[in-house]
Design a protein around this motif. Structure first.
Motif, mmCIF file in Angstrom:
data_model
loop_
_atom_site.group_PDB
_atom_site.id
_atom_site.type_symbol
_atom_site.label_atom_id
_atom_site.label_comp_id
_atom_site.label_asym_id
_atom_site.label_seq_id
_atom_site.Cartn_x
_atom_site.Cartn_y
_atom_site.Cartn_z
ATOM 1 N N ILE A 202 20.541 -18.338 6.795
ATOM 2 C CA ILE A 202 19.700 -18.559 5.612
ATOM 3 C C ILE A 202 18.905 -17.297 5.305
ATOM 4 O O ILE A 202 18.835 -16.851 4.161
ATOM 5 N N ALA A 203 18.303 -16.715 6.347
ATOM 6 C CA ALA A 203 17.532 -15.492 6.126
ATOM 7 C C ALA A 203 18.445 -14.391 5.588
ATOM 8 O O ALA A 203 18.038 -13.616 4.720
ATOM 9 N N GLN A 205 20.991 -14.707 3.625
ATOM 10 C CA GLN A 205 21.162 -14.896 2.184
ATOM 11 C C GLN A 205 19.961 -14.362 1.419
ATOM 12 O O GLN A 205 20.099 -13.672 0.410
ATOM 13 N N THR A 206 18.753 -14.703 1.915
ATOM 14 C CA THR A 206 17.570 -14.265 1.177
ATOM 15 C C THR A 206 17.348 -12.766 1.310
ATOM 16 O O THR A 206 16.496 -12.213 0.644
#
Lengths: 339, 255
Positions: A202-203, A205-206
């Motif tokens: 997730i990190a 992606q951000t």
């Protein structure tokens, strides 16, 4: 703020020295059959380097190395043995293998990474079974259970290695190039992005990382390296048969990577050579080989999950710590470094 | 001047739970905008909607007046949305340097090939030094990220986000787990980001000290709905806000 340490660490220098000694001494003590086994270890390490990019950096467990090794091996075997009615120069074949495996690995990666995590791993297992069944049974292209023999040996600029010792030098050069390429990936944006995907998708992606495409790129690199290994295997052993590309073989590459340290470039080399040579060194204990192997893998995972490289790293750290505390004890008047 | 971020009637539900209900507000460039509300109100969900981890069921999200409602999250990051998390998300087995370089990678956006061949991007060390002046600790680049304390990691996440040169930063509860000195440092850093670089900051916080001190504009969320918007003085007197945080005196309303 402390300045960033320069690229050349003392450990790299040590590794270089160790390698130089290795390359100098080995051909003197090793010949014939055992040299052949060592060469195989070098060839396998190329595929294991691909695996370390996928698994060590990217955190994706893939069994697909043997499928692509087969692709490289059979492609080479068909073009360089005359069985299709024509001969292709081995150097040209190597280049063709690289090109074709890039395309195939990319396409298969695009498909497989529609699945994530464990499902992806099962996808690769399925791939291995499919390719192996073709390699075993489809006679026209893969020679069936008899395999393909009379594969020509490598020929570059008119020179061919005449024995396994000469092959050793060729392979050392190739492995060195591959190792440097992989180490450079580790230090580049691709390496960091893959680690980000491994540790925190997730990190990642951000942080602007295209997770899907980055995984596909890693898979492609792994596939190309495996195909290269397969092609070299065909030229070295001059014989290709499907029992090189079974699921069981696939697991041995993973063990090679884990033994040496899946995230350490030198460790991958050491792990591959060790796993390949051990059955030879333990010749006398043939009967207990599987048992030793199995117990060894369990012990490895429990006590040395970071492999031999991790062990060496921890050893180095504890030495540094002891030196540091000794220095502090001997110079109590000095100001301690601010942390 | 256009708002750097604008939400227009954004709705999101997860089964029966309405996480965002007709949410509309905007953040101006260089502004520190608070996003507050009781726990479970949907603040982190809004952050996820803005950074693209969730897609809204209806409504639109605009970045610099470009509709990004359906843009995947990695593209939104490249367009300038920076993000920190309640629990810092770092690469566990990598050095601090590699972790922070991830931020610079996003700022440079030069692609894997160019980076492989050693093309150098922005001056990483210089920028980092400048940012670290606002914070009160030092570290050794090659150290494992796990060697840092929780508070230090939280502050480092903000630094990493600033290294990406974002247009807007979504900061999720930066003060949680920090001591007073560290909170002051973070406030100075966020002010620096907003005033010097014109970065818009959307700030989720429970610490009213921080919110009232640093935010120019605040939006209050409760059960997915916006219940109040305005400056600190207006919000602290707003009845709906007080009720959401402190509750209503039942006896008083009955008598």
């Amino acid at each position: 703020m402390k300045k960033m340490k320069s690229y050349i660490k003392p450990s790299s220098f040590l590794i270089f020295i160790a390698l130089a000694i290795f390359v100098a001494l080995v051909p003197a003590v090793n010949q014939g059959y055992s040299m052949m086994i060592l060469n195989l270890g070098l060839i396998y390490s190329i595929a294991t380097y691909g695996l370390s990019v996928m698994l060590g950096l990217g955190g994706q467990l893939s069994f697909a190395a043997v499928s692509f090794m087969g692709l490289g091996a059979y492609f080479t075997a068909n073009l360089c043995s005359g069985r299709l009615g024509f001969w292709v120069d081995t150097s040209l074949t190597l280049v063709l293998v690289l090109i074709i495996s890039t395309v195939v690995a990319f396409l298969i990666g695009m498909i497989l990474f529609r699945l994530s995590g464990t499902y992806f791993t099962f996808g690769t297992i399925g791939l291995v079974q499919v390719t192996w069944s073709f390699y075993l049974s489809y006679k026209p292209l893969f020679g069936g259970p008899d395999g393909i023999s009379n594969v020509a040996t490598l020929r570059i600029f008119g020179w061919s290695p005449v024995d396994y010792n000469q092959w050793f030098y060729v392979l050392v050069v190739i492995v060195l190039i591959v190792a440097i390429l992989v180490e450079r990936i580790r230090r580049s944006q691709l390496g960091r992005s893959l680690s980000a995907i491994r540790d925190n998708e997730i990190a990642a992606q951000t942080l602007g990382i295209n997770v899907y495409m980055t995984k596909v790129i890693a898979f492609t690199i792994a596939g190309v390296l495996a195909a290269l290994a397969g092609s070299l295997y065909a030229m070295h052993s001059q014989f290709v048969s499907s029992d090189m590309f079974t699921f069981e073989r696939a697991t041995s590459y993973i063990i090679m990577a884990m033994l040496g340290g899946v995230n350490n470039t030198f460790g991958v080399f050491v792990g591959s050579v060790l796993v390949t040579m051990l059955p030879e060194w333990l010749r006398g204990m043939q009967r207990y080989l599987q048992l030793i192997y199995g117990v060894g893998v369990i012990l490895l995972m429990v006590f040395m999950p970071m492999g031999l490289a991790g062990l060496a790293g921890n050893f180095g750290k504890s030495i540094k710590r002891k030196l540091r505390s000794a220095a502090v004890k001997n110079a109590p008047a000095e100001k301690e470094d601010a942390k | 001047m256009n708002p750097i971020l604008r939400l227009d009637k954004v709705c999101k539900r997860f089964g029966g739970v309405i996480a965002a209900d007709d949410v509309t507000f905007s953040v101006m460039p260089g502004e520190i905008h608070g996003l507050i509300g009781p726990n479970g109100a949907g603040k982190s969900t809004l952050m996820n909607l803005i950074s693209g981890i969730y897609i809204p069921d209806s409504g639109s999200i605009f970045l610099d007046e470009k509709d990004i409602s359906n843009v995947p999250s990695h593209m939104r990051a490249r367009m300038g949305i920076g993000r920190t998390f309640q629990t810092p998300r770092f690469l566990q087995r990598s050095s601090i340097r590699d972790n922070l370089l991830l931020g610079t990678d996003l700022a440079n956006q030069m692609g894997y090939l160019k980076s492989y061949f050693g093309k150098k991007g922005s001056n990483f060390e210089e920028e980092l030094d400048r940012l670290m002046k606002y914070l009160d600790f030092t570290f050794d680049w090659e150290e494992d990220i796990n060697g840092l304390a929780y508070g230090q990691r939280k502050q480092l996440e903000i630094v990493r986000s600033m290294l990406t040169h974002p247009k807007i930063m979504l900061v999720d509860e930066p003060a949680a787990g920090l001591n007073n000195k560290e909170i002051d440092d973070v406030m100075a850093l966020l002010n620096f980001a907003a005033k010097q670089f014109g970065i818009g900051v959307l700030l989720i916080e429970h610490s009213m000290d921080m919110i009232m001190n640093i935010c120019e504009d605040i939006v209050v969320i409760c059960f997915g709905k916006v219940i109040a918007m305005g400056g600190p003085s207006k919000i602290s007197c707003d009845e709906a806000v007080i009720e959401a945080y402190l509750g209503r005196d039942l006896d008083a309303s009955n008598s």
